[in-house]
Design an enzyme around this catalytic site. Structure first.
Site, PDB file in Angstrom:
ATOM      1  CG  LEU A  19      14.844  -2.147  12.746  1.00  0.00           C
ATOM      2  CD1 LEU A  19      14.291  -0.799  13.152  1.00  0.00           C
ATOM      3  CD2 LEU A  19      13.726  -3.088  12.329  1.00  0.00           C
ATOM      4  CB  CYS A  99      16.783   0.529  19.571  1.00  0.00           C
ATOM      5  SG  CYS A  99      16.244   1.630  18.256  1.00  0.00           S
ATOM      6  NE  ARG A 233      27.995   0.472  12.643  1.00  0.00           N
ATOM      7  CZ  ARG A 233      28.289   1.484  13.432  1.00  0.00           C
ATOM      8  NH1 ARG A 233      28.007   2.716  13.047  1.00  0.00           N
ATOM      9  NH2 ARG A 233      28.872   1.280  14.593  1.00  0.00           N
TER      10      ARG A 233
END
Ligand SMILES: Cc1cc2nc3c(=O)[nH]c(=O)nc-3n(C[C@H](O)[C@H](O)[C@H](O)COP(=O)(O)O)c2cc1C
Length: 327
Positions: A19, A99, A233
């Site tokens: 997101l 999530c 990431r």
């Protein structure tokens, strides 16, 4: 009802849905570096697609192969969204079952759905009824105290029976209360062997692993056990790693791209974005990590951070930032 044709997708490497991070600008940038990577959108809720004012499904044609990640648990709404997405040309629909944020739990979707495998199966089934593109599920290895291997396999058993085309497993559980989403990506320990075991027990299923993967060597090592790796990431903060994927993981000829070349390849795209009224920092925020670890990268980052948000900032800010990099 129009159905799209199945396009084969290489599922060895994917960039994780994130997101606010993996928007269309990041995805365009990642695609310049890898032709093979499967790119995921940020999670888009069914509510946003069906009732929102914006176009949450917009993307650049260059981004293919591209998977849309949906957030939701109403099978009718999910099927409607999947159909719209397939008609818009997406290559895959992925359901978010990982999530843990409060907002997502309040909407009864995300990681809390691990406790409702029948509902997830119903959702997968409803989507598969209306599209010909793969429908996949991204999940965790458990939630709260429900973290046994049996809990995970019960979930997989029920959902696979409805034809889920791939499971992407974030190899840590989520705590549904007490931890922020960020902490839920760091504190619960990674358990790669559990995901390897899953592939041993379900050899017919396509299973990808996610969580904490940082180097090409680690990816190669996971691929000894599994069908695919998903990287989040690291692919964002050190994006140049994506340029190694095609040659190192997918057996393609090395292109020997340089970081400078990638930055320069972004310029026409950015100019177009600016012409359409966009701001420079909408794009530069995603490329700020391009020179990570390279002498001069601090100057590059600082110049972009201090200048790219300015109203009149144009691509000269990038060429100036490039001058900080020692060549
Ligand atoms: C800023 C951010 C946003 C994220 N948003 C999503 C999301 O929309 N959907 C999802 O399934 N996972 C989301 N994640 C989780 C990642 O997809 C991934 O599972 C997680 O970061 C672990 O992988 P990594 O260690 O390679 O980053 C997000 C992660 C980050 C850092």
């Amino acid at each position: 009802m129009s159905k799209t044709s199945i396009k084969p997708i290489n599922r060895v490497f994917s960039c994780a849905p994130m997101l606010d991070w993996t928007d269309r600008h990041y995805r365009y940038f990642a695609r310049l570096m890898s032709k093979q990577a499967l790119l995921y959108t940020e999670m888009v809720t069914t509510g946003a697609i069906l009732h929102g004012k914006g176009d949450y499904l917009a993307y650049n044609e260059e981004e293919h192969p591209l998977a849309l990640q949906l957030g939701g648990s109403n099978s009718i709404d999910l099927a409607k969204c999947a159909q719209i997405a397939a008609e818009r040309g997406y290559d895959e629909i992925n359901l978010n079952v990982g999530c843990p944020s409060d907002r997502v739990q309040n909407g009864r979707f995300g990681a809390c759905l691990m406790a409702e495998p029948e509902l997830v199966a119903e959702c997968v089934d409803a989507m598969k009824q209306v599209v010909d593109i793969p429908v996949t599920v991204k999940t965790r290895i458990g939630i709260d105290d429900q973290d046994s291997y049996e809990f995970l396999t019960q979930f997989i058993d029920v959902v696979k029976d409805k034809g889920c085309d791939e499971f992407i497993i974030h190899a840590r559980k989520a705590w549904l209360s007490g931890l922020s989403p960020k902490e839920n990506r760091e504190i619960p320990p990674l358990d790669y062997p559990k995901v390897y075991q899953l592939k041993k027990d379900y050899s017919d299923l396509h299973i990808s692993i996610n969580g904490g993967i940082k180097t090409i060597e680690e990816m190669q090592s996971h691929l000894q056990h599994l069908d695919g790796v998903m990287v989040g990431r690291e692919a964002y903060s050190n994006p140049f790693i994506v340029s190694e994927v095609d040659a190192q993981l997918c057996g393609m000829e090395p292109r020997n791209l340089t970081r400078h070349q990638v930055a320069e390849m972004m310029l026409p795209y950015i100019e177009q974005h600016l012409k359409q009224g966009g701001r420079l920092n909408h794009v530069t925020r995603h490329i700020i990590g391009l020179f990570q670890g390279i002498p001069g990268s601090r100057g590059w980052r600082r110049h972009l951070s201090e200048n790219a948000h300015k109203k009149e900032a144009g691509i000269e800010v990038i060429t100036q930032a490039l001058s900080f990099i020692d060549s």
